[in-house]
Design a protein around this motif. Structure first.
Motif, PDB file in Angstrom:
ATOM      1  N   PRO A 197       0.835  -1.213   0.000  1.00 23.03           N
ATOM      2  CA  PRO A 197       0.000   0.000   0.000  1.00 23.03           C
ATOM      3  C   PRO A 197       0.862   1.252   0.000  1.00 23.03           C
ATOM      4  O   PRO A 197       1.898   1.292   0.656  1.00 23.03           O
ATOM      5  CB  PRO A 197      -0.800  -0.121   1.291  1.00 23.03           C
ATOM      6  CG  PRO A 197       0.000  -1.017   2.163  1.00 23.03           C
ATOM      7  CD  PRO A 197       0.756  -1.936   1.254  1.00 23.03           C
ATOM      8  N   PRO A 198       0.455   2.257  -0.745  1.00 25.47           N
ATOM      9  CA  PRO A 198       1.211   3.510  -0.728  1.00 25.47           C
ATOM     10  C   PRO A 198       1.020   4.211   0.603  1.00 25.47           C
ATOM     11  O   PRO A 198       0.000   4.038   1.272  1.00 25.47           O
ATOM     12  CB  PRO A 198       0.578   4.318  -1.866  1.00 25.47           C
ATOM     13  CG  PRO A 198      -0.792   3.769  -1.985  1.00 25.47           C
ATOM     14  CD  PRO A 198      -0.702   2.320  -1.625  1.00 25.47           C
ATOM     15  N   SER A 199       2.021   4.980   0.990  1.00 25.37           N
ATOM     16  CA  SER A 199       1.916   5.647   2.283  1.00 25.37           C
ATOM     17  C   SER A 199       1.537   7.114   2.149  1.00 25.37           C
ATOM     18  O   SER A 199       1.331   7.770   3.157  1.00 25.37           O
ATOM     19  CB  SER A 199       3.222   5.509   3.051  1.00 25.37           C
ATOM     20  OG  SER A 199       4.252   6.146   2.352  1.00 25.37           O
ATOM     21  N   GLU A 200       1.448   7.627   0.930  1.00 22.03           N
ATOM     22  CA  GLU A 200       1.080   9.029   0.755  1.00 22.03           C
ATOM     23  C   GLU A 200       0.070   9.185  -0.375  1.00 22.03           C
ATOM     24  O   GLU A 200       0.040   8.381  -1.305  1.00 22.03           O
ATOM     25  CB  GLU A 200       2.315   9.889   0.443  1.00 22.03           C
ATOM     26  CG  GLU A 200       3.243  10.028   1.615  1.00 22.03           C
ATOM     27  CD  GLU A 200       4.401  10.963   1.333  1.00 22.03           C
ATOM     28  OE1 GLU A 200       4.578  11.393   0.187  1.00 22.03           O
ATOM     29  OE2 GLU A 200       5.131  11.258   2.281  1.00 22.03           O
ATOM     30  N   TYR A 201      -0.733  10.257  -0.252  1.00 24.92           N
ATOM     31  CA  TYR A 201      -1.737  10.567  -1.264  1.00 24.92           C
ATOM     32  C   TYR A 201      -1.626  12.037  -1.624  1.00 24.92           C
ATOM     33  O   TYR A 201      -1.333  12.871  -0.772  1.00 24.92           O
ATOM     34  CB  TYR A 201      -3.144  10.291  -0.723  1.00 24.92           C
ATOM     35  CG  TYR A 201      -3.361   8.842  -0.370  1.00 24.92           C
ATOM     36  CD1 TYR A 201      -3.873   7.953  -1.302  1.00 24.92           C
ATOM     37  CD2 TYR A 201      -3.051   8.367   0.904  1.00 24.92           C
ATOM     38  CE1 TYR A 201      -4.061   6.626  -0.976  1.00 24.92           C
ATOM     39  CE2 TYR A 201      -3.242   7.046   1.235  1.00 24.92           C
ATOM     40  CZ  TYR A 201      -3.747   6.174   0.287  1.00 24.92           C
ATOM     41  OH  TYR A 201      -3.930   4.862   0.603  1.00 24.92           O
ATOM     42  N   LEU A 202      -1.837  12.336  -2.879  1.00 26.05           N
ATOM     43  CA  LEU A 202      -1.918  13.709  -3.358  1.00 26.05           C
ATOM     44  C   LEU A 202      -3.282  13.910  -3.980  1.00 26.05           C
ATOM     45  O   LEU A 202      -3.870  12.968  -4.517  1.00 26.05           O
ATOM     46  CB  LEU A 202      -0.856  13.995  -4.425  1.00 26.05           C
ATOM     47  CG  LEU A 202       0.593  14.112  -3.985  1.00 26.05           C
ATOM     48  CD1 LEU A 202       1.499  14.297  -5.202  1.00 26.05           C
ATOM     49  CD2 LEU A 202       0.773  15.275  -3.034  1.00 26.05           C
ATOM     50  N   VAL A 203      -3.776  15.151  -3.917  1.00 26.22           N
ATOM     51  CA  VAL A 203      -5.026  15.490  -4.585  1.00 26.22           C
ATOM     52  C   VAL A 203      -4.681  16.498  -5.673  1.00 26.22           C
ATOM     53  O   VAL A 203      -4.158  17.571  -5.388  1.00 26.22           O
ATOM     54  CB  VAL A 203      -6.049  16.076  -3.597  1.00 26.22           C
ATOM     55  CG1 VAL A 203      -7.323  16.460  -4.330  1.00 26.22           C
ATOM     56  CG2 VAL A 203      -6.355  15.070  -2.496  1.00 26.22           C
TER      57      VAL A 203
END
Length: 176
Positions: A94-100
């Motif tokens: 799973p990725p640990s960061e998200y961008l919008v």
């Protein structure tokens, strides 16, 4: 014309009919087994003159001898599992960061206008520049984040939709 009552009579159980059916069924089964059975002489092929196979698998003292202890280690296929040791049990990391992403523009001024509009509403937005091939040129992305949890990123998506922006949620690898 009035309807007639028709009585149905049930037939009593007949032992003789049951016995005849049972005998017929057993006879059919025996014929089928006899027709399917393969003669043993066709399977033995290479037997010596006494009708005993060449390798009976028995020791001279009469004890049974198993050969798979010697043949199985020789039949092992070496495998390289090193590339798979870094994966988690499901094969998904799973990725640990998200961008919008709030928008993506060819024109830098359009990206700056959207960034300023978002900053006036209290959102910390940045512009990233992505240069693709010569045909697509340079794109200026207005992004908000990074977020460490998907829930926080989804809250930002909802907030941007309230401000009439069509955001995209992006999963990115950790930057640390």
């Amino acid at each position: 014309m009035p309807a007639r009552n028709q009585r149905t009579t049930s037939r009593p159980f007949s032992v003789s009919s049951f016995a005849a059916g049972l005998i017929a069924g057993v006879a059919v089964c025996m014929v089928v087994v006899y027709l399917i059975e393969v003669p043993e002489s066709a399977d033995q092929g290479s037997a010596d003159t006494q009708g005993v196979p060449e390798d009976s698998g028995d020791d001279p003292d009469g004890a049974q001898r198993f050969e798979f202890f010697e043949s199985l280690p020789a039949a092992e296929v070496p495998t390289d599992t090193e590339p798979y040791k870094t994966l988690t049990p499901g094969g998904y990391v799973p990725p640990s960061e998200y961008l919008v992403q709030a928008g993506s523009f060819h024109d830098e001024d359009d990206a700056n206008r959207l960034r300023a509009r978002l900053m006036l509403t209290g959102m910390d937005a940045d512009i990233t520049i992505n240069t693709l091939d010569q045909e697509d040129g340079t794109w200026h992305r207005v992004v908000v984040g990074p977020f460490t949890s998907r829930e926080n990123a989804e809250k930002m998506v909802a907030s941007l939709k309230e401000h009439e922006v069509s955001p995209i949620l992006l999963q990115v690898p950790p930057t640390r």
